[in-house]
Scaffold this active site. Structure first.
Site, mmCIF file in Angstrom:
data_model
loop_
_atom_site.group_PDB
_atom_site.id
_atom_site.type_symbol
_atom_site.label_atom_id
_atom_site.label_comp_id
_atom_site.label_asym_id
_atom_site.label_seq_id
_atom_site.Cartn_x
_atom_site.Cartn_y
_atom_site.Cartn_z
ATOM 1 N N SER A 1 -0.620 27.558 -3.621
ATOM 2 C CA SER A 1 -0.352 28.678 -3.770
ATOM 3 C C SER A 1 -0.743 29.380 -5.018
ATOM 4 O O SER A 1 -0.804 30.688 -5.433
ATOM 5 C CB SER A 1 1.234 29.128 -3.773
ATOM 6 O OG SER A 1 1.916 28.748 -2.702
ATOM 7 N N THR B 1 7.787 26.024 7.479
ATOM 8 C CA THR B 1 6.122 25.594 7.143
ATOM 9 C C THR B 1 5.256 26.917 7.665
ATOM 10 O O THR B 1 4.188 26.882 7.032
ATOM 11 C CB THR B 1 5.984 24.290 7.878
ATOM 12 O OG1 THR B 1 7.371 23.515 7.445
ATOM 13 C CG2 THR B 1 4.974 23.632 7.147
ATOM 14 N N HIS C 1 15.257 11.846 12.898
ATOM 15 C CA HIS C 1 14.010 11.948 13.736
ATOM 16 C C HIS C 1 13.087 10.651 13.501
ATOM 17 O O HIS C 1 12.018 10.496 14.136
ATOM 18 C CB HIS C 1 13.466 12.976 13.702
ATOM 19 C CG HIS C 1 12.747 13.518 12.453
ATOM 20 N ND1 HIS C 1 12.673 14.734 11.754
ATOM 21 C CD2 HIS C 1 11.897 12.687 11.676
ATOM 22 C CE1 HIS C 1 12.190 14.798 10.815
ATOM 23 N NE2 HIS C 1 11.606 13.528 10.446
ATOM 24 N N HIS C 2 13.320 9.961 12.436
ATOM 25 C CA HIS C 2 12.490 8.672 11.959
ATOM 26 C C HIS C 2 13.172 7.485 13.108
ATOM 27 O O HIS C 2 12.446 6.553 13.097
ATOM 28 C CB HIS C 2 12.577 8.409 10.820
ATOM 29 C CG HIS C 2 12.170 9.305 9.571
ATOM 30 N ND1 HIS C 2 10.652 9.279 9.499
ATOM 31 C CD2 HIS C 2 12.508 10.460 9.121
ATOM 32 C CE1 HIS C 2 10.421 10.368 8.651
ATOM 33 N NE2 HIS C 2 11.367 10.932 8.367
ATOM 34 N N TYR D 1 9.642 15.775 1.590
ATOM 35 C CA TYR D 1 9.322 17.050 1.214
ATOM 36 C C TYR D 1 8.980 16.886 -0.423
ATOM 37 O O TYR D 1 8.389 17.883 -1.002
ATOM 38 C CB TYR D 1 10.298 17.746 1.481
ATOM 39 C CG TYR D 1 10.093 18.036 2.950
ATOM 40 C CD1 TYR D 1 9.230 18.971 3.402
ATOM 41 C CD2 TYR D 1 11.264 17.288 3.725
ATOM 42 C CE1 TYR D 1 8.917 19.228 4.882
ATOM 43 C CE2 TYR D 1 10.829 17.557 5.111
ATOM 44 C CZ TYR D 1 9.875 18.341 5.513
ATOM 45 O OH TYR D 1 9.739 18.416 7.105
ATOM 46 N N HIS E 1 13.647 11.266 4.221
ATOM 47 C CA HIS E 1 13.127 12.557 4.611
ATOM 48 C C HIS E 1 13.090 13.547 3.531
ATOM 49 O O HIS E 1 11.942 14.031 3.411
ATOM 50 C CB HIS E 1 13.919 13.004 5.987
ATOM 51 C CG HIS E 1 12.812 14.227 6.453
ATOM 52 N ND1 HIS E 1 11.783 13.676 7.190
ATOM 53 C CD2 HIS E 1 12.600 15.520 6.424
ATOM 54 C CE1 HIS E 1 10.970 14.692 7.591
ATOM 55 N NE2 HIS E 1 11.447 15.839 7.013
ATOM 56 N N ASP F 1 7.574 22.896 -24.964
ATOM 57 C CA ASP F 1 7.391 21.402 -24.509
ATOM 58 C C ASP F 1 8.439 21.283 -23.431
ATOM 59 O O ASP F 1 9.028 22.281 -23.366
ATOM 60 C CB ASP F 1 7.588 20.494 -25.937
ATOM 61 C CG ASP F 1 7.103 19.062 -25.580
ATOM 62 O OD1 ASP F 1 7.382 18.568 -24.541
ATOM 63 O OD2 ASP F 1 6.222 18.580 -26.322
ATOM 64 N N SER G 1 13.298 6.387 -13.301
ATOM 65 C CA SER G 1 11.899 6.975 -13.884
ATOM 66 C C SER G 1 11.886 8.481 -13.380
ATOM 67 O O SER G 1 11.913 9.329 -13.821
ATOM 68 C CB SER G 1 10.635 6.372 -13.662
ATOM 69 O OG SER G 1 9.726 7.046 -13.970
ATOM 70 N N SER G 2 12.223 8.397 -11.920
ATOM 71 C CA SER G 2 11.937 9.855 -11.295
ATOM 72 C C SER G 2 13.292 10.758 -11.495
ATOM 73 O O SER G 2 13.133 11.814 -11.726
ATOM 74 C CB SER G 2 12.054 9.525 -9.727
ATOM 75 O OG SER G 2 10.871 8.975 -9.225
ATOM 76 N N HIS H 1 0.694 -1.205 0.062
ATOM 77 C CA HIS H 1 0.132 -0.016 -0.031
ATOM 78 C C HIS H 1 1.011 1.360 0.044
ATOM 79 O O HIS H 1 0.594 2.198 -0.791
ATOM 80 C CB HIS H 1 -1.008 -0.019 1.339
ATOM 81 C CG HIS H 1 -1.542 1.318 1.420
ATOM 82 N ND1 HIS H 1 -2.384 1.836 0.732
ATOM 83 C CD2 HIS H 1 -1.138 2.172 2.684
ATOM 84 C CE1 HIS H 1 -2.822 3.068 1.273
ATOM 85 N NE2 HIS H 1 -2.160 3.148 2.323
ATOM 86 N N GLU I 1 12.606 12.726 0.640
ATOM 87 C CA GLU I 1 11.294 12.163 -0.099
ATOM 88 C C GLU I 1 9.982 12.634 0.624
ATOM 89 O O GLU I 1 9.222 12.835 -0.136
ATOM 90 C CB GLU I 1 11.390 10.561 -0.035
ATOM 91 C CG GLU I 1 10.285 9.832 -0.248
ATOM 92 C CD GLU I 1 9.908 10.002 -1.879
ATOM 93 O OE1 GLU I 1 10.734 10.209 -2.624
ATOM 94 O OE2 GLU I 1 8.702 9.775 -2.456
ATOM 95 N N TRP J 1 7.505 -0.478 4.128
ATOM 96 C CA TRP J 1 8.073 0.023 2.851
ATOM 97 C C TRP J 1 9.313 0.469 3.144
ATOM 98 O O TRP J 1 10.237 0.735 2.123
ATOM 99 C CB TRP J 1 6.854 1.089 2.248
ATOM 100 C CG TRP J 1 7.309 2.671 3.110
ATOM 101 C CD1 TRP J 1 6.620 2.810 4.366
ATOM 102 C CD2 TRP J 1 8.084 3.770 2.711
ATOM 103 N NE1 TRP J 1 7.007 4.087 4.723
ATOM 104 C CE2 TRP J 1 7.804 4.555 3.985
ATOM 105 C CE3 TRP J 1 8.513 3.901 1.727
ATOM 106 C CZ2 TRP J 1 8.552 5.743 3.456
ATOM 107 C CZ3 TRP J 1 9.372 5.043 1.635
ATOM 108 C CH2 TRP J 1 9.338 6.141 2.450
ATOM 109 N N ARG K 1 1.487 0.387 15.339
ATOM 110 C CA ARG K 1 1.203 0.432 13.819
ATOM 111 C C ARG K 1 1.749 -1.150 13.548
ATOM 112 O O ARG K 1 2.323 -1.775 14.127
ATOM 113 C CB ARG K 1 1.882 1.407 13.038
ATOM 114 C CG ARG K 1 3.420 1.426 13.044
ATOM 115 C CD ARG K 1 4.186 2.763 12.391
ATOM 116 N NE ARG K 1 3.838 2.715 10.965
ATOM 117 C CZ ARG K 1 4.867 3.362 10.304
ATOM 118 N NH1 ARG K 1 5.940 4.011 10.832
ATOM 119 N NH2 ARG K 1 4.721 3.373 8.938
ATOM 120 N N LYS L 1 4.729 29.680 5.420
ATOM 121 C CA LYS L 1 3.825 29.112 4.361
ATOM 122 C C LYS L 1 2.415 29.261 4.863
ATOM 123 O O LYS L 1 1.463 29.844 4.074
ATOM 124 C CB LYS L 1 3.924 27.608 3.789
ATOM 125 C CG LYS L 1 5.469 27.558 3.292
ATOM 126 C CD LYS L 1 5.369 26.674 2.174
ATOM 127 C CE LYS L 1 6.724 26.658 1.386
ATOM 128 N NZ LYS L 1 6.531 27.411 0.123
#
Lengths: 377, 506
Positions: free
Chosen positions: B249, B309, B283-284, B238, B234, B87, B150-151, B58, B236, B123, B431, B312
């Site tokens: 915006s 943040t 921090h993870h 963002y 991390h 293009d 690809s990315s 998932h 990722e 994951w 979890r 924003k």
């Protein structure tokens, strides 16, 4: 569906001050100084967030009500203001610094494991815990702690057992709980035998990873006698949800009684290696060991789950040479989920479970004495 | 055949978006399995191993298959139209980077049919657990490599396009924020995807080539994987949210009929967030047993993220202030984004406090946190973008009434789904467990009910999109009264080749 009807009823139950722990909203304050300071930090930061939320969402909602085109609002065209930008940069920084100060002191206290009264080594094993009392009162005690057998049977897919009968202890009860004395600083050394686990009892106020090949430190001091429950918190495979932790805190004198009982049992265990066992005795004990240590993978019927967990019934190893069988269980098999049970089970338990495997499900391959296991180490 | 060989940015954008929509439903179906199993204590639907593969796949499908391709699709459609370019700079590369994706995800999903089943180690692929996977393991790693390639190619394309193909007069500080946020996102991707590729390659050699990068028995370190993974992971996070900031915006000023409050501070805040994202990874993993000084550093650095943040959010609110607002579907999703993303930000701030994280870590509190920022954050922004630009892309107005129903049903149900998960986590539910103690039943029932409604209501979104593509009330070039930007100067739908002559920017 029955549960859906139960929802409003349960809600009423809470409203009338039911002692049941359902509908819990907040973190436990726990039973240690650490858990209390963690709870306090949690509440401070929560209220800070609420206050900021009231200001920000309040402004948004006011604006959405009064500054809408349908009310004839004309759009102002102001934008860019260095003063505003500076203000909403500096004010949050001040708030954050004032949060960081108490958080730092709590963190430093939590990580200070010095001057402990006793040390317990905690080893995570797929999917149970092993406790070794390394030092202090009770040194030398060692046992495995796994999910209570009744819960273990009830939790299987299609078991047909209504788990509600176990109440809040469902999946949070074990065969052998960890026992600690109250009023003593207990240091924990955490490690693992196979994959990463995490040892967590919310009432103690922390969790810590148990990592194979590394030793982590943590500590607690519980002052109130009681039973405190938790479970593994780091995904550790198939039965991650089924390796609970139960800590029983006993007053020092009761703890001393418990230690004496355990040490008596340990003396018996030493004596048991020396003597000759008969098959019936080994098989009876082996059946219990098999259920708690082997059945999760190889299944109670000995048929395993192909291909990851091979069958023991009729297998070449369990019906062949005893030395190879002992070696496999003692040392595990690299590259597979088969763990090394050398440090997990004692000689008598190993001999019993080996004998059980060799004489059940149609296998008939003789017995293995505890002394043979000891010799093979 | 046109769709296979196309090098047109609009075609490829459409392909990306449709692919993302399909993957959104694939990942969503897995979430439905998860919520069905967690509806009641005890195991009723699936066995634990399959449950673990559901949570794992998932996440992989939603992150790499739905959200990232959706943002890339939006970038394909919009970046050339926003900067006045004909293009993308590298059209063939563009085609290739899309067509890798269907193969990558076919490989990933095919592991379910192999011995040992799909990936079930989370994951995050932490070893040693991830190495216990069966026959499908090399296919999983290859799928991640392909998605990563690809990315990276997509990102290089965006950087080259933005830096080289802007219309005369379109200086960097005149670019729409969506272009800015994507430019910064593209740099994050180029910097971190190779790190992920390295980490998973080391897993592969640990499994098959006898290396011991992550095995203590051979002198390696399982925690090192977590450091490397989160050094990718991390940023990722963002990557999944910065383009969303760009979309919001664009939408808020349109429907407030008022310019964005602080354009340049928004650009600087985006850049600050990108920089900070590289120094907060641990921090993870506060609970892995780092030295206390390390824990303090990562706690302080993480708390700092709240500042840009916050800038924003304050800027969006100030843009709304004293505007003349209307609330069409894109605006509803944008406002929903700001409120619920901020709620996710608050729980993020709570998680940053290391001592408290020792309680929150790996519980449903974390699950609630990242679903608030990813579902009501990233995915809400994508929905907002779809409603906002669909009329421009198709020339047809979507069904406003159905759009608003979609918003309200989604918003009520998504909160019923995820808000109680905060309570579950605080009460002590870890979890990634298929079964739980009876004390957690009540909130899980509520959460599952919310989940089923939210899942079903997304079928309405698919219906609205298809209906809009097939026809509807014709729109003019401007579409939205307050919209501003080069894409609105084109016809609706825009010509297949737009800006063949560069527009003049004042």
């Amino acid at each position: 569906m029955r549960k859906l009807i139960g929802v409003p009823t349960a809600f009423l139950g809470t409203a009338f001050g039911s002692a049941h722990a359902d509908w819990t909203l907040n973190m436990t304050q726990g039973v240690t100084q650490t858990s209390q300071s963690v709870y306090d930090l949690h509440m401070i930061i929560f209220w800070v967030c609420c206050a900021i939320g009231v200001v920000v969402f309040g402004a948004m909602i006011y604006s959405m009500i009064y500054h809408r085109k349908s009310r004839g609002a004309a759009a102002a065209q102001f934008h860019e203001s260095t003063t505003m930008e500076l203000m909403w940069t500096v004010v949050p920084i001040v708030i954050l610094v004032s949060m960081a100060i108490p958080a730092t002191s709590t963190l430093l206290a939590m990580e200070d494991t010095s001057d402990a009264d006793m040390t317990i080594k905690v080893t995570g094993v797929q999917w149970k815990w092993k406790y070794d009392y390394v030092d202090g009162e009770g040194a030398g005690i060692s046992f495995l702690s796994s999910l209570h057998p009744e819960h273990n049977a009830a939790r299987l897919l299609g078991s047909g057992v209504d788990v509600a009968q176990f109440g809040d202890e469902y999946l949070r009860d074990v065969d052998n709980p960890l026992v600690i004395p109250t009023g003593k600083k207990v240091r924990f050394l955490l490690t693992a035998a196979d994959v990463i686990h995490a040892w967590w009892v919310p009432d103690l106020g922390w969790k810590k990873d148990a990592i194979p090949g590394f030793v982590n430190e943590a500590w607690t001091q519980v002052d109130e006698p009681g039973v405190y429950r938790g479970q593994c918190a780091e995904l550790c495979g198939k039965d991650h949800g089924f390796m609970p932790i139960v800590v029983v805190a006993k007053a020092p004198e009761e703890y001393a009684t418990w230690v004496a009982e355990q040490q008596g049992a340990a003396v018996d265990a030493v004596a048991s290696v020396a003597r000759e066992w008969d098959q019936e005795e080994l098989v009876a004990r082996g059946e219990q060991v098999y259920a708690s240590s082997c059945a999760a993978c190889h299944q109670l019927n000995g048929l395993g789950v192909a291909p990851a967990f091979p069958a023991i019934a009729g297998s070449a190893i369990a019906t062949g040479d005893t030395a190879a069988h002992i070696d496999l269980v003692l040392n595990g098999k690299a590259g597979t989920a088969m763990a090394a049970y050398r440090d997990i089970l004692n000689d008598a338990d190993l001999a019993a479970v080996l004998t059980y495997q060799r004489n059940t499900w149609g296998n008939a391959a003789g017995i293995i004495q505890p002394a043979a296991v000891q010799a093979a180490r | 055949m046109r769709w296979v060989t196309t090098t047109n940015h609009k075609d490829i954008g459409t392909l990306y978006l449709l692919f993302a929509l399909v993957m959104f439903f694939v990942g969503g179906a897995m979430a439905m399995v998860i919520r069905a199993e967690l509806f009641q204590p005890g195991l009723q639907v699936v066995d634990p191993q399959f449950f673990n593969s559901m949570t794992t796949v998932h996440a992989l499908v939603m992150i790499f298959g739905a959200v990232m391709p959706a943002f890339t699709g939006l970038a394909n459609w919009l970046v050339p139209m926003m900067i006045g370019a004909p293009d993308m700079a590298l059209p063939r590369l563009n085609n290739f980077s899309f067509w890798i994706l269907p193969f990558a995800f076919t490989l990933l999903l095919s592991t379910f049919f192999m011995d040992g089943g799909g990936p079930a180690g989370g994951w995050t692929l932490y070893p040693p657990l991830s190495l216990q996977m069966g026959e499908g393991f090399p296919f999983l790693i290859f799928a991640i490599h392909l998605a990563g390639i690809s990315s990276i190619m997509g990102s290089i394309n965006i950087v080259v396009t933005v830096l080289n193909m802007r219309a005369p007069g379109m200086t960097l500080m005149k670019m729409p924020l969506f272009v800015w946020t994507w430019l910064i996102t593209a740099y994050l991707l180029i910097a971190t995807m190779p790190v992920l590729a390295g980490a998973v390659t080391m897993l592969l050699t640990d499994k098959f080539a006898g290396t011991s990068f992550f095995s203590a028995a051979g002198g390696g370190d399982p925690v090192m994987f977590q450091h490397i993974f989160w050094f990718f992971g991390h940023p990722e996070v963002y990557i999944l949210i910065l383009p969303a900031f760009g979309i919001i915006s664009a939408i808020i000023p349109t429907f407030a009929r008022k310019p964005l409050f602080g354009y340049s501070s928004m650009v600087y805040a985006t850049a600050s967030i990108a920089f900070l994202s590289f120094i907060v990874w641990a921090h993870h993993m506060f609970t892995v047993g780092m030295p206390v000084v390390g824990e303090l550093f990562f706690m302080y650095a993480t708390m700092m993220i709240a500042v840009p943040t916050g800038v924003k959010v304050f800027n969006w609110v100030s843009t709304m202030w004293k505007g003349a607002m209307t609330f069409e579907t894109p605006m509803l999703f944008a406002v929903g984004f700001i409120i619920m993303f901020t709620i996710g930000g608050f729980s993020g701030l709570m998680l940053a406090i290391a001592p408290a994280d020792f309680q929150y870590h790996d519980t449903y509190f974390v699950v609630a946190h990242f679903h608030y920022v990813l579902v009501t954050g990233a995915i809400y922004s994508i929905m907002a973008a779809a409603y906002y630009w669909l009329p421009k892309w198709t020339g047809n107005m979507y069904d406003e009434k159905l759009g608003q129903i979609h918003f309200w049903v989604s918003t009520v149900s998504v909160n019923v789904l995820f808000f109680p998960q905060h309570f579950l986590g605080l009460a002590g539910m870890p979890r990634r467990i298929p079964d739980y103690s009876v004390q957690f039943t009540d909130w899980n029932v509520i959460s599952s009910v919310g989940g089923f409604v939210f899942g079903l209501s997304q079928l309405l979104f698919a219906y609205v999109v298809i209906k809009c593509i097939r026809g509807g009330e014709k729109v003019d070039d401007q579409v939205w009264e307050g919209a501003d930007g080069l894409e609105w100067t084109l016809s609706s739908p825009p010509p297949y080749h737009s800006f063949t002559e560069a527009p003049q920017i004042k």
